[in-house]
Design a protein around this motif. Sequence first.
Motif, PDB file in Angstrom:
ATOM      1  N   THR A  77       0.853  -1.183   0.000  1.00 48.76           N
ATOM      2  CA  THR A  77       0.000   0.000   0.000  1.00 48.76           C
ATOM      3  C   THR A  77       0.893   1.239   0.000  1.00 48.76           C
ATOM      4  O   THR A  77       1.746   1.393   0.888  1.00 48.76           O
ATOM      5  N   PHE A  78       0.698   2.138  -0.985  1.00 51.32           N
ATOM      6  CA  PHE A  78       1.600   3.275  -1.172  1.00 51.32           C
ATOM      7  C   PHE A  78       0.833   4.591  -1.244  1.00 51.32           C
ATOM      8  O   PHE A  78      -0.311   4.655  -1.711  1.00 51.32           O
ATOM      9  N   THR A  79       1.522   5.641  -0.814  1.00 50.93           N
ATOM     10  CA  THR A  79       1.043   7.014  -0.934  1.00 50.93           C
ATOM     11  C   THR A  79       2.119   7.845  -1.639  1.00 50.93           C
ATOM     12  O   THR A  79       3.304   7.751  -1.293  1.00 50.93           O
ATOM     13  N   TYR A  80       1.693   8.653  -2.623  1.00 51.96           N
ATOM     14  CA  TYR A  80       2.628   9.441  -3.429  1.00 51.96           C
ATOM     15  C   TYR A  80       2.276  10.922  -3.309  1.00 51.96           C
ATOM     16  O   TYR A  80       1.112  11.307  -3.473  1.00 51.96           O
ATOM     17  N   LYS A  81       3.294  11.718  -3.034  1.00 54.47           N
ATOM     18  CA  LYS A  81       3.128  13.173  -2.961  1.00 54.47           C
ATOM     19  C   LYS A  81       4.197  13.842  -3.815  1.00 54.47           C
ATOM     20  O   LYS A  81       5.326  13.351  -3.896  1.00 54.47           O
ATOM     21  N   GLY A  82       3.848  14.947  -4.435  1.00 50.98           N
ATOM     22  CA  GLY A  82       4.793  15.679  -5.264  1.00 50.98           C
ATOM     23  C   GLY A  82       5.010  17.097  -4.771  1.00 50.98           C
ATOM     24  O   GLY A  82       4.048  17.877  -4.701  1.00 50.98           O
ATOM     25  N   PHE A  83       6.269  17.415  -4.445  1.00 52.15           N
ATOM     26  CA  PHE A  83       6.581  18.784  -3.994  1.00 52.15           C
ATOM     27  C   PHE A  83       7.324  19.519  -5.111  1.00 52.15           C
ATOM     28  O   PHE A  83       8.383  19.077  -5.565  1.00 52.15           O
ATOM     29  N   TYR A  84       6.746  20.646  -5.534  1.00 47.90           N
ATOM     30  CA  TYR A  84       7.337  21.467  -6.596  1.00 47.90           C
ATOM     31  C   TYR A  84       8.027  22.675  -5.958  1.00 47.90           C
ATOM     32  O   TYR A  84       7.359  23.637  -5.526  1.00 47.90           O
ATOM     33  N   PRO A  85       9.340  22.650  -5.867  1.00 45.69           N
ATOM     34  CA  PRO A  85      10.047  23.759  -5.209  1.00 45.69           C
ATOM     35  C   PRO A  85       9.906  25.082  -5.948  1.00 45.69           C
ATOM     36  O   PRO A  85       9.920  26.149  -5.311  1.00 45.69           O
ATOM     37  N   ALA A  86       9.753  25.037  -7.268  1.00 44.32           N
ATOM     38  CA  ALA A  86       9.623  26.297  -8.022  1.00 44.32           C
ATOM     39  C   ALA A  86       8.346  27.035  -7.666  1.00 44.32           C
ATOM     40  O   ALA A  86       8.286  28.279  -7.759  1.00 44.32           O
ATOM     41  N   TYR A  87       7.318  26.299  -7.233  1.00 43.93           N
ATOM     42  CA  TYR A  87       6.038  26.908  -6.889  1.00 43.93           C
ATOM     43  C   TYR A  87       5.739  26.813  -5.389  1.00 43.93           C
ATOM     44  O   TYR A  87       4.703  27.309  -4.940  1.00 43.93           O
ATOM     45  N   ASN A  88       6.660  26.128  -4.645  1.00 45.28           N
ATOM     46  CA  ASN A  88       6.458  25.884  -3.212  1.00 45.28           C
ATOM     47  C   ASN A  88       5.090  25.264  -2.961  1.00 45.28           C
ATOM     48  O   ASN A  88       4.326  25.680  -2.090  1.00 45.28           O
ATOM     49  N   ASP A  89       4.803  24.221  -3.769  1.00 48.78           N
ATOM     50  CA  ASP A  89       3.463  23.612  -3.744  1.00 48.78           C
ATOM     51  C   ASP A  89       3.598  22.108  -3.549  1.00 48.78           C
ATOM     52  O   ASP A  89       4.442  21.453  -4.193  1.00 48.78           O
ATOM     53  N   LEU A  90       2.788  21.542  -2.684  1.00 49.93           N
ATOM     54  CA  LEU A  90       2.765  20.097  -2.427  1.00 49.93           C
ATOM     55  C   LEU A  90       1.454  19.521  -2.951  1.00 49.93           C
ATOM     56  O   LEU A  90       0.373  19.896  -2.487  1.00 49.93           O
ATOM     57  N   LEU A  91       1.574  18.592  -3.917  1.00 51.26           N
ATOM     58  CA  LEU A  91       0.389  17.943  -4.481  1.00 51.26           C
ATOM     59  C   LEU A  91       0.209  16.575  -3.821  1.00 51.26           C
ATOM     60  O   LEU A  91       1.138  15.763  -3.769  1.00 51.26           O
ATOM     61  N   GLU A  92      -0.990  16.309  -3.348  1.00 54.51           N
ATOM     62  CA  GLU A  92      -1.272  15.027  -2.707  1.00 54.51           C
ATOM     63  C   GLU A  92      -2.749  14.691  -2.873  1.00 54.51           C
ATOM     64  O   GLU A  92      -3.582  15.557  -3.140  1.00 54.51           O
ATOM     65  N   ASN A  93      -3.041  13.387  -2.725  1.00 53.43           N
ATOM     66  CA  ASN A  93      -4.420  12.894  -2.867  1.00 53.43           C
ATOM     67  C   ASN A  93      -5.031  13.326  -4.196  1.00 53.43           C
ATOM     68  O   ASN A  93      -6.189  13.728  -4.265  1.00 53.43           O
ATOM     69  N   LEU A  94      -4.220  13.211  -5.269  1.00 56.11           N
ATOM     70  CA  LEU A  94      -4.666  13.541  -6.628  1.00 56.11           C
ATOM     71  C   LEU A  94      -4.345  12.349  -7.543  1.00 56.11           C
ATOM     72  O   LEU A  94      -3.360  12.358  -8.285  1.00 56.11           O
TER      73      LEU A  94
END
Length: 299
Positions: A183-200
């Motif tokens: 069971t895995f969870t994936y999150k993406g952090f974009y440093p250029a936008y200081n934005d964390l994408l999760e639960n997408l």
Amino acid sequence: MKRILLYIRQIFIIVFLLLCFQNEAISQNNDTIKGKDTTKRIKPGLFIGGSIGLSQTSIKCVGTLAVSQLASSSRSSYLGSLEVGYFFSKYLGLSSGFSYVSYKSQLTLANYQNNFSTTDSEKDVFEMRVTGSNIKELQTVDVLSIPLCVNLRVPFSKQVGLYFKGGVNLAFPLSQKYSSSGTFTYKGFYPAYNDLLENLPAYGFPTNKSLAVDGQLKLKTMGVNMIASGGLDFFIKKKMQIALGVSFSNTSLGVKDGSTSMDKFQLSPDAEHINSFVGGSSKTTAKSMGVEFTFRYFL
């Protein structure tokens, strides 16, 4: 290991019963057939035979066990062989043929966490943050081998003897595969936008996604291994022999070029894949220890 000890104990019980019946049979022959030796020892010479057995096997990947909490356990499997050989005397012989062993191992990892830099479909750089739980990987490698063995035999009587067989195998993996789940969870952090994408999930960042993946292991196609076996044999007829014993083999499978070190290895690079732990290994070996039943016919 407990299962192997149980097999060994069963072997000695069977051999004990065979010895009891042997003594009874010899007594009857001496009473009914006078002046004739019906227990004449077989002469040295050419023989053919085969073996089947059960074993406990394991596959060890050097480097992967450095991962915290990663556990490896052996699995029950089976083995078999066909052989042809020649005894130069009642004590010494050579044999070769074909042997087959199915090696299996189970890896389990309670929790996993990793961060690495990658790019998305628009070539934007981001940091992938992966966490996982209840991760399992079953590795299976089926190996066909060509053995060259020295056979030693110490006779106890005209029917029963102690045997030892040892030598080398040229091993060819027939099938090398793995099955992984977790069971895995994936999150993406974009440093250029200081934005964390999760639960997408639509964008490759699901939460608590269950994955089950089958794949091929990246192992070399050929290796050399040591084999050994020993036990008791028994002539049931003048030219027919059976044997019960313990067998051991240790195979070096290696890893194909292109493997990475464990600190750069990605267990799950995205929400669709689980890589085998073999990919982070510098060397792979397989071991088998079990019991085998052998039948031989002397020509």
